[in-house]
Each structure stands twice: as C-alpha cells, then as structure tokens.
Design a protein around this motif. Structure first.
Motif, short mmCIF file in Angstrom:
data_model
loop_
_atom_site.label_atom_id
_atom_site.label_comp_id
_atom_site.label_asym_id
_atom_site.label_seq_id
_atom_site.Cartn_x
_atom_site.Cartn_y
_atom_site.Cartn_z
N ARG A 1 0.82 -1.31 -0.03
CA ARG A 1 0.05 -0.04 0.20
C ARG A 1 1.00 1.16 -0.20
NH1 ARG A 1 -1.19 4.15 2.63
NH2 ARG A 1 0.60 3.45 4.09
N ASN A 2 1.88 1.46 0.85
CA ASN A 2 2.75 2.31 1.05
C ASN A 2 3.52 2.71 -0.33
OD1 ASN A 2 4.57 4.39 2.13
ND2 ASN A 2 4.30 3.70 4.27
N PRO A 3 3.42 3.79 -0.78
CA PRO A 3 4.19 3.99 -1.83
C PRO A 3 5.32 4.38 -1.90
CG PRO A 3 2.91 5.93 -1.43
CD PRO A 3 2.50 4.97 -0.37
N LEU A 4 6.07 4.33 -0.49
CA LEU A 4 7.53 4.47 -0.21
C LEU A 4 8.36 3.03 -0.34
CD1 LEU A 4 7.69 7.19 2.68
CD2 LEU A 4 7.65 7.69 0.12
N PHE A 5 7.39 2.12 -0.30
CA PHE A 5 8.12 0.68 0.08
C PHE A 5 7.69 -0.08 -1.34
CE2 PHE A 5 7.95 2.49 4.11
CZ PHE A 5 9.21 2.11 4.57
N ARG A 6 8.47 -1.01 -1.48
CA ARG A 6 8.18 -2.36 -2.39
C ARG A 6 8.87 -3.68 -1.90
NH1 ARG A 6 12.93 -0.23 -4.88
NH2 ARG A 6 14.30 -1.92 -5.72
N GLY A 7 8.15 -4.77 -2.21
CA GLY A 7 8.56 -6.19 -1.63
C GLY A 7 9.94 -6.60 -2.60
N VAL A 8 10.58 -7.58 -1.92
CA VAL A 8 11.84 -7.99 -2.65
C VAL A 8 11.41 -8.97 -3.67
CG1 VAL A 8 13.90 -9.52 -2.36
CG2 VAL A 8 13.41 -7.34 -0.85
N CYS A 9 10.54 -9.98 -3.07
CA CYS A 9 10.37 -11.18 -4.02
C CYS A 9 8.98 -11.23 -4.60
CB CYS A 9 10.77 -12.46 -3.25
SG CYS A 9 9.61 -12.62 -2.03
N VAL A 10 8.76 -12.24 -5.53
CA VAL A 10 7.57 -12.28 -6.20
C VAL A 10 6.53 -12.64 -5.04
CG1 VAL A 10 8.69 -13.18 -8.41
CG2 VAL A 10 7.55 -14.93 -6.59
N GLU A 11 5.25 -12.15 -5.44
CA GLU A 11 4.19 -12.11 -4.60
C GLU A 11 3.77 -13.52 -3.95
OE1 GLU A 11 1.29 -8.41 -5.53
OE2 GLU A 11 0.53 -9.48 -4.28
N GLU A 12 3.50 -14.41 -5.12
CA GLU A 12 3.28 -15.87 -4.65
C GLU A 12 3.96 -16.57 -3.78
OE1 GLU A 12 2.15 -17.80 -8.36
OE2 GLU A 12 4.45 -18.54 -8.36
N ASP A 13 5.04 -16.11 -3.81
CA ASP A 13 6.16 -16.89 -2.92
C ASP A 13 6.48 -16.17 -1.61
OD1 ASP A 13 6.15 -19.07 -4.85
OD2 ASP A 13 7.72 -18.12 -6.01
N ARG A 14 5.86 -15.19 -1.31
CA ARG A 14 6.25 -14.36 -0.11
C ARG A 14 6.17 -15.31 0.92
NH1 ARG A 14 3.11 -8.73 -0.87
NH2 ARG A 14 4.90 -7.71 -1.88
N SER A 15 7.09 -15.21 1.97
CA SER A 15 7.30 -16.02 3.05
C SER A 15 6.52 -15.37 4.34
CB SER A 15 8.76 -15.86 3.63
OG SER A 15 8.88 -16.59 5.16
N LEU A 16 5.91 -16.16 4.98
CA LEU A 16 5.15 -15.94 6.16
C LEU A 16 6.14 -15.53 7.35
CD1 LEU A 16 2.52 -18.46 6.67
CD2 LEU A 16 1.95 -16.29 5.84
N MET A 17 7.25 -15.79 7.28
CA MET A 17 8.25 -15.57 8.20
C MET A 17 9.15 -14.52 8.26
SD MET A 17 7.78 -18.46 10.41
CE MET A 17 6.21 -17.89 10.72
#
Lengths: 354, 354
Positions: free
Chosen positions: A274-290
C-alpha cells in the motif's frame, strides 16, 4: 523497555520462555541446582529430553515411523549428515536460496547430485516450480523457507521419492502433514529455540541402506538408539527449546499459531504494497510468512529518516541480509502482532512526513 | 540452600557465573535484549566471541601458531574430526580409559591407527607409560584425564611427533606448556562451562596436509578462517564459557587455580587413605586432581548410612560411574574447598558412628 527484535536468527523468543530459562540457570524446578550444572544422566534432565522429544511428536502429529533427534552442529552439519546417511546412488536438490546452495555444495562432496531447478539467476526472488522428479533418486532435498530473500515453499511435491526438507526458518509455523517427509531438519535458533541445537525428524525406515562406516556422531541410527544422548547434549539449548514448545502448545499448537502468523504477514505485506515509499523484494506468490523482505523505493532520500523512526520505536534487527540490502522483518512465531503493528505504524509515519 | 555438586559433567560452576548467565538471558549488557535472541552477527555477540577466544589465548599463554575454536558436537565429534584433518598415513593412540577407547574406535574408521599402550586389562586403573613413539606417525593421541577411573597423565611425552590431547576433564586446571601440543580439545561441560560447546586449540601449521575433501563443518581450516562463526555458534554456551574464563582470570589464572586444586585433592585423598572405611580406586601415582574415585571397603554395612549422611550434607553427584561403582567426587576448578571439606567431614562422621 523491551525491544521488538526482528532478527532473522537467533531471533525473538516469548518473554515467559526467557524468564523460565533464566530461572532454570539459577535453580531448576526448585531443586537447588542449576540446569547447566546437573548431569545429563540425572532424572531431571532425562525428563527434559523425553518431554522435548514427545512434544515435537505431539505438535507435529508424527507417526511412529518418525524419530525425533536433538543434535549439534546446526543445519550446516545436516547438509553432510543427510547424504552420508541417505545417499546411495543419486539425490535431487532444488536450489532455492543461499542455504539450499550450501546444502548442494556439501552433498556434492559425498555423492552424485542432480539439481532439478534453480532460481539463482533471478537472485532467488522466487521458488522454482514445475520440475520433474526422477524416479531413481534416493531423496529430493527442499528448503521450505529462505530467510535471505523471504520466499517460502507453499506446496510440497506429491511424489514417492522421500522428501528431505530444511525447515530451519519455518518449522512449526504452519500446519503441514509432516509425516509425508522422510527427513526434516531445523536449526532451533529461528522458530523453536536458541542457537546450539538442531532438531532432526527422520523416518527410520529410510536408514540402514548405505554401507558407509560413518563416524558415530554422524550416524542417525546411533542417535536414535541413544535417544539423543549418545554424548552430552546441549543441555541449555534443549531446555529452552522445550520451554518454547510448551509455549506453542499453550497457544493451541501449530494450526493456531498459523492463523496468527497469517494475520501478521497480511498486515505487514499489506503495508509494503500500500505504502508508495516501499516495495517487496520477491514475487508475491512465494512471499514468506516468516521473513518479509522489502526495499525503500528511494533510499537516498528516506533511509536515514526511516532508520531513525525505527530506532525510536524500539525496533531492532530489520536490516536486510548483506548481499540483498534493504530491510527484512522476521516475524517468527514468537513475534507478537503488536510488534508488527509497531513496524507498520513507523512505515505509515514515514509516509506522512515524506 | 545451595548444594555441593560433585557431578563429573555437566558439573558445578561458580555462583557468579550462574547469576551473570541468568541475567544475560533476560537482558544482555543492559541492552534490553536477551543474549539468546540477538543475531550472532551483532556487535554484542561478536565482542563475546572475540573475548572468549582471546581469553583462552591469554590463560593458556598460547603463541600465534595456535588458533582457538569454539565448535559443536562435543569431544565425540572431535574423535572423528582429528583424524579427518590430521591423519595422512598412520596415527598413534594411548588407550587410557573409556573416552580414549572411543577415540580409537572412531579413528580406526578413518585411517591406520597404532595403539601403543593400554591399561584396559587392569580396568584402566593406571596411566600407561614407557611406550615407544614411532617416528613416522602423524600424531600421538593422549587423554590427559580419565573421569571414569580418576586417573590423570602427570607428564607429557617429549617428542617431535605432534601431540593431540583430549583435555575435556582437566583443561585449565594446571599449568602446562600448552604450546607443546599440536591440538587440544575439550568439551566445555566439565571444567570450563556448560554443555553445548567444545573448545579446540590447534597449531595451524599441522593443517592442510591431507587431501580429503571434507564436509565444511568438519574442516578446522574453515572454522579458523570464519573465526568460529562459519555457522551460528552455540551462543549461550559460548557466553557462559566466557563468564567462566573471566572468573578463572580473576582467580589469578591457571597457576593459582592449580594451587587450589592441589589443596582440594590433597584434602580428599588424604581422607580416603586415612579413613579405614574407604580405599581409592586407582594407583596412587596416577590419581586425578579432578576426579577422586573411591570405594567403601564394606558397602553392605555402610553404604546406606553414608548415602544418608551425604544427602543431609547437601552433597549431590558423587555416585561412581556405572561400570565402576563406588563413589566419584569431581572437584573441578569451580568446586570450592568448603565443598571438599564438607565431604571429608561426612567421611569422618561415618567413621565416628561406625
């Protein structure tokens, strides 16, 4: 004031576990002696080891083919013990991250290894899928969660080949049919205890099929026969792990903690997206719960400010792995929802003042 | 009330070490985080590992050829790591007790072993001497102290052959020229700390001479290069060992603790020899400063009474090893003179009421 510790491992433990572990170092079970002074052959410690083994069996709903071992040497020593004990002709590995890659390197010293798939060329930002498993391999080695990149294997292959899985960073975090595995191993220092002990769960029917004359310490069969007491076990680490397993049991076990883990992960990934200042590192479907890994889109402008806000909020341990950079928030079983909410609030605050 | 714990290992530790270790489990160095939660790559833990290594160098007066390692797996894993790393053609072993015998058994799986002398036929009640050391062996393996029988090697051979020594039960208890050794190893849980970490001191000039492609965890060279952090170290055990080393340093170091150890041993063996109800297990000249093994001359008459007096005096852990029987009082560095005096008083009391 207690800090929110997002370290990838060793990592946060429940406050009551720390209190009980500290108390036992002074006086175990009101015996007048310290946990770390008593003989490992004493009644008190044998009861600890027995409960530590049986509680894993209970929490993982293991059948009688599966033996529970507490060993030393970390997942690193397992990288070698596994092929020593299980590899006759050939084994298959999936290269899904740093530790998977180390497991492959060590196994290649011992026997013939086929790497079925790798995400290395894409900096391990996804979990390799759609590989074919040869029927003639002795086992398939998987890594269920990759701390460095924050990816997690969501579904395990259906196959007759024995599955061997490094679950160091997500063991007991989600409901899985653990009996499907030939061997599971996990360094304790992420999700089940302090550093210094490694949990190994092995289907005993897989053993005794190679003719290597192994060093006793590297031989699972000996550890099974001696009930993890072939030599002096790492007493403190086993006890602290037991305390943590009791805590997990009190929380309602694996299926209950999974709900909380999903809630925490949804909260954090929701904010990253949501936050426009950030982005995730890896592909969404494989995101870790940990391990949630993320970047600031504009480090040059915001890094100093974000780091300052993080510090003010009593948050520690969220720097990304050195080869990845950015941030990594490890939200293992013991991280409370409030900790994740605190981090999310800091991310929102940065957006507000940006 | 604090008990006097004469266990052979894990064994008694100084009260201040237990207090400090318990405190660190709650709050390390007033950092607001637990010792067992922080990353092993954190500044706080790197400082702990550095000091734990340098304090061993100081206390043992080691030269720059000797590297200090903190490993996992106990002396048992060293039984294999030593031949893996050092054995090219042939190694010589002295069979002076249970653990020496295990070391021989494991080494034989790896290479050619010559047993130069053994006291097995006399139930290990003396230390084998007057053996000739072949010039062509890669190393001679010795065990400096045998906990099971209470014998101790008083003088080490003068030879050009590298000496490898299992000092698990008497390391840092007496002043020795530690630089004479090619390799020294010791499970921490007897004289230097809690269970879960093994100290290895190796002359680096002995390494790199075999062409085995070793598993990384079994390769001393890798642990040297990574300064005992090739993988996550057993954090708590290393820290508690450091606390114990600091305590030893404050006592005046090895030569001062040796004086106290000699005083304690003289007191206890004096009573064993004087008191007509008791006798020692092994030959006098080889008696251990660390483990005093003794029998009641008339167990049938006095055992129940003696055991009762022992219990009343808050003494624990003095039962002999299961294959030896009788009693064993382990009087490691951390056992205070008062503890030994308390045991001696109980022996005198038994004589009085006999």
């Amino acid at each position: 004031m207690k800090k929110y510790n997002f370290s990838a491992g060793p990592s946060t433990l429940p406050e009551e576990v720390l209190q009980q572990a500290a108390e036992a170092v002074l006086n175990l079970n009101n015996s007048g002696t310290s946990l770390i002074e008593i003989s490992h052959r004493s009644k008190d410690f044998i009861a600890i080891m027995d409960e530590a083994r049986s509680l894993v069996k209970k929490l993982m709903k293991l059948d009688d083919n599966h033996e529970v071992l507490y060993l030393q040497g970390g997942a690193s020593l397992q990288f070698s013990m596994i092929p020593y004990n299980l590899l006759k002709n050939k084994a298959a590995y999936i290269d899904s991250g740093n530790f998977a890659s180390s497991a492959i390197k060590e196994a290649k010293k011992i026997g013939s290894i086929e790497v079925l798939a790798s995400s290395k060329d894409d900096k391990y930002t996804y979990i390799p899928k759609n590989f074919e498993i040869p029927k003639d391999v002795d086992y398939l080695h998987l890594t269920s969660n990759n701390t460095v990149y924050g990816t997690e294997l969501k579904e395990f292959p259906e196959t007759d080949v024995p599955l061997v899985c490094d679950m160091s960073s997500d063991i007991l975090s989600r409901d899985i049919d653990f009996n499907k595995f030939g061997l599971i191993y996990a360094g304790a220092q992420k999700n089940i205890g302090p550093a210094g002990v490694t949990l190994v769960i092995v289907n005993k029917n897989l053993l005794g099929k190679t003719d290597r004359n192994l060093p006793s310490y590297l031989d699972y069969q000996i550890h099974i026969e001696k009930e993890s007491m072939a030599n002096t076990p790492p007493v403190f680490a086993v006890y602290a792990t037991l305390l943590n397993l009791r805590w997990l049991d009190k929380q309602g076990g694996v299926s209950e903690i999974e709900k909380k883990n999903r809630e925490k992960a949804a909260l954090l990934y929701g904010e990253i997206d949501r936050n426009p200042l950030f982005r995730g590192v890896c592909v969404e479907e494989d995101r870790s719960l940990m391990n949630a890994c993320f970047f600031l889109n504009d480090e040059a402008t915001y890094k100093a400010k974000f780091d300052e806000l993080v510090k003010q909020a009593n948050i520690i341990g969220i720097n990304g792995y050195r080869t990845v950079g950015g941030y990594r928030a490890s939200i293992y079983n013991a991280m409370p929802l409030e900790g994740v909410q605190t981090l999310v609030n800091v991310m929102k605050e940065l957006e507000k003042i940006a």
